[in-house]
Write an enzyme that holds these catalytic residues in place. Structure first.
Site, short mmCIF file in Angstrom:
data_model
loop_
_atom_site.label_atom_id
_atom_site.label_comp_id
_atom_site.label_asym_id
_atom_site.label_seq_id
_atom_site.Cartn_x
_atom_site.Cartn_y
_atom_site.Cartn_z
N LYS A 10 0.61 -1.51 0.14
CA LYS A 10 -0.25 -0.11 0.13
C LYS A 10 1.42 1.56 0.01
O LYS A 10 2.05 1.20 0.43
CB LYS A 10 -1.09 0.08 1.07
CG LYS A 10 -0.15 -0.10 2.74
CD LYS A 10 0.34 1.61 3.26
CE LYS A 10 1.10 1.22 4.81
NZ LYS A 10 1.67 2.38 4.98
N ASP A 137 -3.07 -1.39 9.64
CA ASP A 137 -3.03 -1.62 8.57
C ASP A 137 -3.26 -3.05 7.97
O ASP A 137 -3.71 -3.17 7.09
CB ASP A 137 -1.35 -1.60 7.84
CG ASP A 137 -1.26 0.05 7.91
OD1 ASP A 137 -1.78 0.66 8.69
OD2 ASP A 137 0.02 0.27 8.38
#
Length: 299
Positions: A10, A137
């Site tokens: 990401k 996350d």
């Protein structure tokens, strides 16, 4: 039997950070974009829990029960009253300790793989709940695409992306501790009021429209952790400057760093920026990737 799951890296196109909470965490407005750099996590039935890893910088990946992939297997096994008897093999391609959620990706990948291997039938909501228990996350690594993370980043709202965005990522010569970056953020903010973190509407609109120029304008200054990362790792400024000079539309430290991210107009521009960064001597390695990319997927 074995199951393999592919899971993406990401980039944080926005990371707004609030003041430290009493529990030590910070409230965030974290706009995640999954990009096409992937780890593959394979789980195989075994006599006990074992973790192995191969790929770039695999020697830096812990192979004990502190590894998020191992923790994911243990939590899922405990919830379903079974032993976590699996061999977890991680084929690394996401940079290690690079601010691109490689460890979180492995946790999400192992969770989905073990769920499939064991046939637990866990709901998506239950898997996301376990992800949030594992780390801030990890839920996004499971869902991928584009999302806004609030709370400490674990509460996700899916977002639209109207196009593909091309990125170049420069990996630094050494790692940077996420807790250390947050501590430096707190130190730099001493004596001033830290506003509540809010997602930029201009940035969300740019993503939804697929407008790379509008996204570039909105990305500037979008990472509240960037000053702290640069304070601890001043050489990153040279990498950012090299990317700007090569024609990047926007530059930023990805998350808590030390990876730096460069938004390119298109694939051809990304090639030019990547070549210039490789030649600049300001980073260790360079990777290209586009997003949004899908989340954890059984291969």
């Amino acid at each position: 039997m074995s199951v393999t799951v592919r899971v993406p890296a990401k980039v944080n196109v926005q990371l707004a950070v609030g003041a430290a909470r009493p529990d030590g965490f910070h409230d965030l407005a974290n706009v995640f974009l999954a990009v096409g750099l992937y780890d593959e996590v394979t789980v195989t039935a075994a006599d006990g829990l074992r973790v192995t890893c191969a790929g770039p910088d695999a020697d830096q990946v812990p192979l004990d029960r502190t590894n998020l992939a191992a923790r994911a297997a243990l939590v899922l096994a405990e919830r379903y009253g079974r032993d976590a008897d699996v061999h977890i093999h991680i084929a690394k391609d996401i940079p290690v300790a690079g601010g691109m959620a490689g460890g979180s990706a492995d946790g999400a990948g192992a969770l989905l793989a073990c769920d499939a291997l064991w046939g637990t039938g866990a709901s998506r909501e239950e898997l996301l709940d376990i992800c949030a228990e594992l780390g801030s996350d990890v839920p996004f690594s499971l869902v991928g695409g584009v999302a806004l993370g609030t709370g400490r980043g674990e509460r996700l709202t899916g977002l639209e992306a109207g196009g593909t965005f091309h990125w170049v990522f420069a990996m630094a010569s050494r790692g940077l501790s996420t807790p250390a970056v947050f501590r430096e953020f707190d130190r730099l903010g001493e004596g001033r009021e830290i506003p509540e973190p809010v997602a930029s509407q201009e940035l969300l609109d740019a993503l939804a429209k697929g407008d790379v120029d509008a996204l570039a304008a909105a990305v500037s200054g979008s990472n509240d952790l960037q000053p702290a990362a640069l304070s601890l790792f001043p050489e990153l400024a040279d990498t950012l400057a090299a990317g700007r000079a090569a024609g990047a539309l926007a530059t930023l430290v990805s998350g808590s760093g030390p990876t730096t991210a460069f938004l390119a107009r298109d694939a051809e521009a990304a090639d030019v920026i990547a070549g210039a960064l490789r030649a600049s001597g300001t980073c260790r390695t360079v990777r290209r990737a586009a997003g949004p990319a899908p989340g954890a997927t059984v291969v």
